[in-house]
Scaffold this active site. Structure first.
Site, mmCIF file in Angstrom:
data_model
loop_
_atom_site.group_PDB
_atom_site.id
_atom_site.type_symbol
_atom_site.label_atom_id
_atom_site.label_comp_id
_atom_site.label_asym_id
_atom_site.label_seq_id
_atom_site.Cartn_x
_atom_site.Cartn_y
_atom_site.Cartn_z
ATOM 1 N N HIS A 202 -18.022 -4.167 0.050
ATOM 2 C CA HIS A 202 -17.833 -4.119 -1.403
ATOM 3 C C HIS A 202 -17.615 -5.467 -2.072
ATOM 4 O O HIS A 202 -17.594 -5.549 -3.283
ATOM 5 C CB HIS A 202 -16.657 -3.203 -1.761
ATOM 6 C CG HIS A 202 -15.316 -3.851 -1.564
ATOM 7 N ND1 HIS A 202 -14.794 -4.087 -0.320
ATOM 8 C CD2 HIS A 202 -14.414 -4.336 -2.451
ATOM 9 C CE1 HIS A 202 -13.608 -4.661 -0.455
ATOM 10 N NE2 HIS A 202 -13.351 -4.834 -1.731
HETATM 11 N N1 UDP Z 1 -9.868 2.446 1.757
HETATM 12 C C1 UDP Z 1 -9.824 3.813 1.540
HETATM 13 N N2 UDP Z 1 -11.010 4.486 1.451
HETATM 14 C C2 UDP Z 1 -12.219 3.885 1.568
HETATM 15 C C3 UDP Z 1 -12.248 2.487 1.804
HETATM 16 C C4 UDP Z 1 -11.060 1.800 1.884
HETATM 17 O O1 UDP Z 1 -8.740 4.393 1.456
HETATM 18 O O2 UDP Z 1 -13.254 4.569 1.459
HETATM 19 C C5 UDP Z 1 -8.595 1.722 1.835
HETATM 20 C C6 UDP Z 1 -8.426 0.936 3.092
HETATM 21 O O3 UDP Z 1 -7.911 1.745 4.115
HETATM 22 C C7 UDP Z 1 -7.462 -0.153 2.653
HETATM 23 C C8 UDP Z 1 -7.840 -0.376 1.227
HETATM 24 O O4 UDP Z 1 -8.576 0.757 0.798
HETATM 25 O O5 UDP Z 1 -6.130 0.293 2.718
HETATM 26 C C9 UDP Z 1 -8.669 -1.623 1.099
HETATM 27 O O6 UDP Z 1 -9.170 -1.707 -0.172
HETATM 28 P P1 UDP Z 1 -10.484 -2.513 -0.516
HETATM 29 O O7 UDP Z 1 -11.306 -2.664 0.699
HETATM 30 O O8 UDP Z 1 -11.074 -1.845 -1.709
HETATM 31 O O9 UDP Z 1 -9.908 -3.899 -1.048
HETATM 32 P P2 UDP Z 1 -9.443 -5.253 -0.350
HETATM 33 O O10 UDP Z 1 -8.458 -4.909 0.710
HETATM 34 O O11 UDP Z 1 -10.659 -5.939 0.150
HETATM 35 O O12 UDP Z 1 -8.813 -6.004 -1.462
#
Ligand code: UDP
Length: 356
Positions: A202
């Site tokens: 993403h």
């Molecule tokens: N996550 C979720 N469902 C999904 C994909 C990710 O619950 O389909 C959770 C994942 O387990 C983690 C969080 O979302 O706890 C991560 O968010 P994201 O990847 O959007 O953002 P980043 O961590 O890169 O800022």
């Protein structure tokens, strides 16, 4: 004491769920919750409030869907109005999104002290919107809660007063420990054995660059000749893929809607390897002792790479198929501890309360 928590995006709901629960269990502290609306789809927002028992936000700003500048500007204005009305003692912000920066800028100009959770993370890539958000937020904050030694060192290198910096561990580890027993199989996938690869994509650097995204998907197609890949697809990536008419993905790539946190943890528990460009998912792979291929040029979570449990595979310059092969089957030491003891939420709230 009154704390105003500002959240707006998926990873912030998860982090705030940990601290908000502890606030509710603690005497003498009241929380006002602002949801900026940055993520608004049912499966990117509502599901987390329901599953993680986060209480209904006191203020729903419904600001999303614009450019970074539009969103941040509109959020600052709306958050400022709430802060003036609510008069909190502290503003609590998480991570590195536009909601984080908007909350910090609104608060600092009203002279309301700011506590920043997940402070000191750096990719040293200023083209990432998240990097700008986290640097500016750290420099406006009064209490900086750093998860790791590296994060503490990064803040020191930027001349931030060490009295403001507290290494407290990582709230996402608290979340994993708290919710892992409640993990549940996603209803959207049929019977599947535990050899699948879990993938998420993403980051703007991958989705906004069609060459990079094509290289990732080409790599996944090669991997899918031998493995099943489950890909809960972020709406941003889904939008870009829809506009790639010549793209043909192998049947072994199972695209599903984004899942809730409890389903995500079931997938993390049952997969063999994780491939991701997410910050949070890199750490969660480690919490579940699954090797990880990070589809980026760099990571903020360098200790995972140093420990050999995560490998960087920048789409284009590295071969993600080879990277995957090198991580497949890796056993990760159960005793390895990189992110604290699972008590980070309590520790950071204690610090805020003493600061009062
Ligand atoms: N996550 C979720 N469902 C999904 C994909 C990710 O619950 O389909 C959770 C994942 O387990 C983690 C969080 O979302 O706890 C991560 O968010 P994201 O990847 O959007 O953002 P980043 O961590 O890169 O800022």
């Amino acid at each position: 004491m009154k704390i105003c928590t500002i959240i707006g995006a998926r990873p912030q709901f998860i982090k705030a769920a940990v601290v908000s629960r502890i606030i509710q269990e603690t005497d003498g502290v009241e929380e006002i919750l602002i949801h900026t609306g940055q993520h608004f789809d049912a499966n990117m927002s509502d599901v987390f409030f329901e599953e993680l028992n986060i209480r209904k936000p006191d203020h729903q700003l419904k600001i999303g869907g614009g450019t970074h500048g539009q969103n941040t500007g509109r959020m600052i204005e709306a958050i400022e109005n709430v802060l003036i009305a609510e008069k909190p003692d502290w503003v609590l912000v998480y991570g590195d999104t536009d909601s984080t920066l908007a909350g910090a800028l609104a608060a600092v100009k009203l002279h309301i002290p700011i506590a920043h959770v997940e402070s000191g993370l750096r990719s040293y890539n200023r083209r990432m919107p998240e990097e700008i958000n986290r640097v500016l937020t750290d420099h406006a904050a009064n209490l900086l809660f750093a998860p790791t030694n590296t994060a503490v060192g990064n803040l020191k290198n930027e001349g931030i007063d060490s009295d403001k910096v507290h290494q407290v561990g990582d709230v996402m580890y608290d979340a994993t420990l708290y919710y892992r027993e409640s993990a549940k199989r996603p209803s959207s996938i049929e019977e599947i054995d535990d050899k699948f690869i879990l993938c998420t994509i993403h980051r703007a650097e991958n989705t906004d660059d069609l060459t990079r995204l094509t290289r990732i998907l080409d790599g996944l197609n090669v991997i899918a000749e031998e493995h099943i890949i489950i890909l809960p697809l972020h709406p941003r990536t889904a939008g870009v893929i829809k506009r790639m008419p010549s793209l043909k993905l192998k049947d072994n790539i199972k695209i599903i809607n984004p899942v809730g946190f409890l389903e995500m943890h079931w997938l993390l528990q049952h997969c063999s390897v994780v491939m991701t460009d997410s910050g949070g998912v890199q750490k969660e792979a480690f919490f579940h002792r699954k090797p990880c291929v990070t589809l980026r040029d760099e990571t903020e979570w360098v200790e995972l790479v140093d420990a050999g449990v995560n490998i960087l595979a920048a789409p284009g310059s590295a071969d993600i198929v080879l990277a995957l092969k090198s991580m497949m089957g890796l056993e990760i030491d159960k005793k390895l501890n990189l992110y604290g003891d699972g008590q980070t939420g309590k520790r950071l709230l204690d610090i805020i309360m003493v600061e009062k």
